[in-house]
Scaffold this motif. Structure first.
Motif, short mmCIF file in Angstrom:
data_model
loop_
_atom_site.label_atom_id
_atom_site.label_comp_id
_atom_site.label_asym_id
_atom_site.label_seq_id
_atom_site.Cartn_x
_atom_site.Cartn_y
_atom_site.Cartn_z
N UNK A 199 0.83 -1.21 0.00
CA UNK A 199 0.00 0.00 0.00
C UNK A 199 0.86 1.25 0.00
N UNK A 200 1.98 1.22 0.71
CA UNK A 200 2.88 2.37 0.71
C UNK A 200 3.39 2.66 -0.69
N UNK A 201 3.73 1.61 -1.44
CA UNK A 201 4.20 1.79 -2.81
C UNK A 201 3.08 2.33 -3.70
N UNK A 202 1.87 1.83 -3.48
CA UNK A 202 0.72 2.27 -4.26
C UNK A 202 0.45 3.75 -4.03
N UNK A 203 0.51 4.20 -2.77
CA UNK A 203 0.29 5.61 -2.45
C UNK A 203 1.39 6.46 -3.05
#
Length: 434
Positions: A199-203
């Motif tokens: 999720x951090x990469x997606x954000x």
């Protein structure tokens, strides 16, 4: 071992939505308790006008300050301070012995409560990729309608079960309970232990950070005010926000005076436009994202299209004073609530699309100041309209304001890239404060 939570960004915006609910619950508490409070404290209608005016004056003044606060000390601390302030101020309403005390407290409440939109957009800019910020803005704006809907039964129950002082204590206590949750669970995504790597990469992949400006550099306020993009956001809000003020402060009075509704009938119908407004929040937030995914429309252009659609729907409010059926008038008010929130969340969320994250709170707060001035001016004018020529011309004027706002939105905001969020973060950028 720290537990990782999938979809944590939605939990964070949900936490902020709870804060928005307590914000509007505290805001609406006096209007619900007003008949009882005015009777017990011997407050005249003229004095009550000064009391409500204090909130409307201090709310736009507070928006730039609270927005700047979020950018300087971080969202977690800044919104915590503001949430504690509006909760304690709401509770203090129960201690007053006259109208002057309420006048001072309502002004202070307006200043503190102006934080919720800058905070919401700061959270959306930090936790969501560009293509989801409209949906995030719609999600936290749901709290505005929910808080207004919750206020009548909660405040009325508190007064009937205890007294009018207890009503403010109950409303403020819910806000203090929320601040405990906020302090315990909110963190910036760079520091949240429950955020998954995926999720951090997606954000991060969807965030558009200007590669030419280090993150520690903040534009002076005078430079923000000199930008066409700022006025492209602020002026449409100047013309749009009076609709929301009308629904909250004037709609019950209109139904009573012009449509002959008694208090029971008002209680059964006055909440309907706010339910429609909730649907508008989600429509405005998701439609621009759909246009981007389905047709490749740049996000800002898609939001301008959605704003224009909402402005066209808003013209139906011109008929509120013209239709003969009270049911038709309520339906048109509902359509106005839907249209307003559809277009409102799009223009509010543009601050995160057009400005760096380090400036989102400040930009949103400054735009909120301009919007608040519009709301205040329109509130002052409505008394002149209604007292001399009735409600019908007022609703006609109200219905046309967003079309003017749409013109500013298209004329002032510059062209945007077709694929947002493709710029890369500089290696030397500092971590944002939150």
């Amino acid at each position: 071992m720290t537990i990782k939570v999938r979809g944590l960004r939605w939990w964070m915006i949900g936490l902020l939505t709870l804060g928005t609910i307590t914000n509007h619950l505290a805001r609406s508490s006096l209007s619900i308790a007003a008949p009882t409070v005015m009777q017990h404290l011997h407050i005249s209608l003229h004095q009550y006008g000064w009391i409500t005016g204090a909130f409307l004056v201090m709310y736009p003044i507070g928006a730039p300050f609270t927005g700047y606060l979020m950018d300087r000390i971080g969202l977690r601390t800044g919104f915590l301070i503001c949430g504690a302030m509006w909760s304690l101020i709401c509770m203090a309403h129960g201690l007053v012995t006259g109208w002057v005390g309420l006048f001072v407290l309502r002004g202070a409440l307006g200043f503190a409560e102006s934080a919720f939109i800058p905070a919401g957009m700061r959270a959306a800019a930090s936790w969501f990729p560009a293509r989801e910020r409209g949906i995030a803005a719609g999600a936290f704006n749901l709290g505005t309608s929910i808080g207004v809907i919750m206020a009548p039964p909660l405040i009325a129950w508190s007064i009937l079960a205890y007294n009018w002082q207890a009503a403010f204590v109950v409303a403020g206590s819910l806000g203090l309970a929320w601040t405990v949750l906020w302090l315990a669970f909110y963190r910036h995504p760079d520091r949240h232990p429950a955020l998954t790597a995926e999720e951090a990469s997606y954000i991060d992949a969807g965030n558009d950070v200007d590669p030419t400006v280090p993150n520690e550099t903040r534009s002076p306020i005078r430079e923000i005010l000199a930008q066409r993009n700022f006025w492209g956001i602020a002026l449409p809000r100047f013309f749009a926000d009076p609709v929301w003020g009308t629904l909250i402060y004037w709609m019950p009075l209109y139904l009573y005076q012009a449509r002959g509704f008694d208090l029971k009938t008002i209680a059964m119908t006055a909440w309907l436009p706010f339910v429609a407004a909730d649907l508008g929040c989600m429509m405005g937030g998701s439609l621009s994202g759909y246009l981007n995914r389905r047709f490749g429309t740049p996000l800002v252009d898609g939001k301008r299209m959605v704003f224009t659609l909402g402005a066209l729907l808003m013209t139906a409010m011109a008929g509120v004073g013209l239709v003969r059926s009270p049911g038709a008038a309520v339906f048109l008010l509902c359509l106005g609530g839907f249209a307003h929130q559809t277009l409102s969340v799009t223009v509010i969320s543009m601050s995160a699309d057009l400005f760096p994250r380090r400036e989102v709170g400040t930009v949103t707060g400054l735009a909120g100041f301009v919007a608040g001035i519009g709301n205040l001016c329109f509130t002052l004018l409505i008394g002149w309209f209604v007292g001399r020529i009735g409600y019908t011309p007022f609703f006609i004027a109200l219905s046309l304001g967003d079309l003017i706002g749409a013109v500013f939105l298209w004329r002032l905001i510059g062209r945007t890239p077709s694929v947002p969020g493709t710029r890369e973060r500089r290696p030397h950028e500092l971590q944002p404060i939150d």
